[in-house]
Design an enzyme around this catalytic site. Sequence first.
Site, short mmCIF file in Angstrom:
data_model
loop_
_atom_site.label_atom_id
_atom_site.label_comp_id
_atom_site.label_asym_id
_atom_site.label_seq_id
_atom_site.Cartn_x
_atom_site.Cartn_y
_atom_site.Cartn_z
N ASN A 1 0.88 -1.16 -0.06
CA ASN A 1 0.02 0.00 0.00
C ASN A 1 1.11 1.08 0.06
O ASN A 1 1.51 1.62 1.06
CB ASN A 1 -0.86 0.19 1.22
CG ASN A 1 -1.68 1.19 1.50
OD1 ASN A 1 -1.43 2.39 1.08
ND2 ASN A 1 -2.95 0.71 1.84
N ASP B 1 -1.99 -4.56 11.00
CA ASP B 1 -3.30 -4.86 10.68
C ASP B 1 -4.42 -4.11 11.45
O ASP B 1 -4.05 -3.74 12.46
CB ASP B 1 -3.41 -6.64 11.12
CG ASP B 1 -4.88 -6.86 10.60
OD1 ASP B 1 -5.26 -6.62 9.50
OD2 ASP B 1 -5.33 -7.84 11.09
P1 IMP Z 1 -5.64 -3.55 6.41
O1 IMP Z 1 -4.97 -3.42 7.97
O2 IMP Z 1 -4.96 -2.42 5.68
O3 IMP Z 1 -5.46 -4.89 6.12
O4 IMP Z 1 -6.93 -2.84 6.64
C1 IMP Z 1 -8.34 -3.75 6.98
C2 IMP Z 1 -9.40 -3.07 6.69
O5 IMP Z 1 -9.93 -2.25 7.69
C3 IMP Z 1 -9.32 -2.41 5.30
O6 IMP Z 1 -9.73 -2.84 4.15
C4 IMP Z 1 -10.45 -1.30 5.82
O7 IMP Z 1 -11.67 -1.85 5.24
C5 IMP Z 1 -10.43 -1.04 7.17
N1 IMP Z 1 -9.54 0.17 7.61
C6 IMP Z 1 -8.17 0.06 8.11
N2 IMP Z 1 -7.69 1.19 8.31
C7 IMP Z 1 -8.86 2.12 7.78
C8 IMP Z 1 -8.58 3.48 7.81
O8 IMP Z 1 -7.69 4.22 8.00
N3 IMP Z 1 -9.93 4.30 6.95
C9 IMP Z 1 -10.82 3.27 6.39
N4 IMP Z 1 -10.90 2.01 6.69
C10 IMP Z 1 -9.74 1.37 7.38
#
Ligand code: IMP
Length: 192
Positions: A10, A69
């Site tokens: 990302n 996460d």
């Molecule tokens: P990951 O930790 O990047 O895998 O995020 C997990 C999921 O949590 C993402 O796909 C979003 O749906 C949600 N999420 C995590 N952080 C954010 C944020 O800062 N804004 C909005 N959604 C978030």
Amino acid sequence: MRQVVFASSNAGKIKELQALLGEGWVVKSAADFPQIPEVIEDADSFEGNAAKKARAFAQATVLWALADDSGLLVDALEGRPGVYSARYAPTESERIDKLLAELKDVAAPLRTARFKCVLCLASPSGKERLTTGTCEGAIGFERKGSHGFGYDPVFVLPSGKTMSELSREEKSALSHRGHAFRAMLPELLSVR
Ligand code: IMP
């Protein structure tokens, strides 16, 4: 130059970490190591998933590795979608639609929620350190704003703005991920 690998591709997260660390650091990402197989996030906690990713990258790259996460915890849904935030529905837009539908009969004062982020820093020799950041808010009744990602358009901050109405810098200053990164900074600065 000191090096750390962030177990994510990302671009926004990589930029945020690079900005926090400043000069003198090379931040590598998962995109620099295409040979590393995708780590399946099947743990039942943020801590478990972050540690699993950081450990896999530290071992495969022989560098200090950082992984995160995160997710959204909604009080009226007893903490859901939580660790399953990314898999709550197939697309980002469907996830927001499902959340608004689940909360359609919930009044404003009961729509409280928080984002949570767990970061894990792992060394190639097996040392591990976890930090956590949270950001309190509430789920709005409709989307507002055009920045950010995920649930940002419906996550209303105490100021009344949604997370999507903030610039990248404003979001980083108060977000769950920003807090977890800053809490990890002393550990990162001690990496040799
Ligand atoms: P990951 O930790 O990047 O895998 O995020 C997990 C999921 O949590 C993402 O796909 C979003 O749906 C949600 N999420 C995590 N952080 C954010 C944020 O800062 N804004 C909005 N959604 C978030």
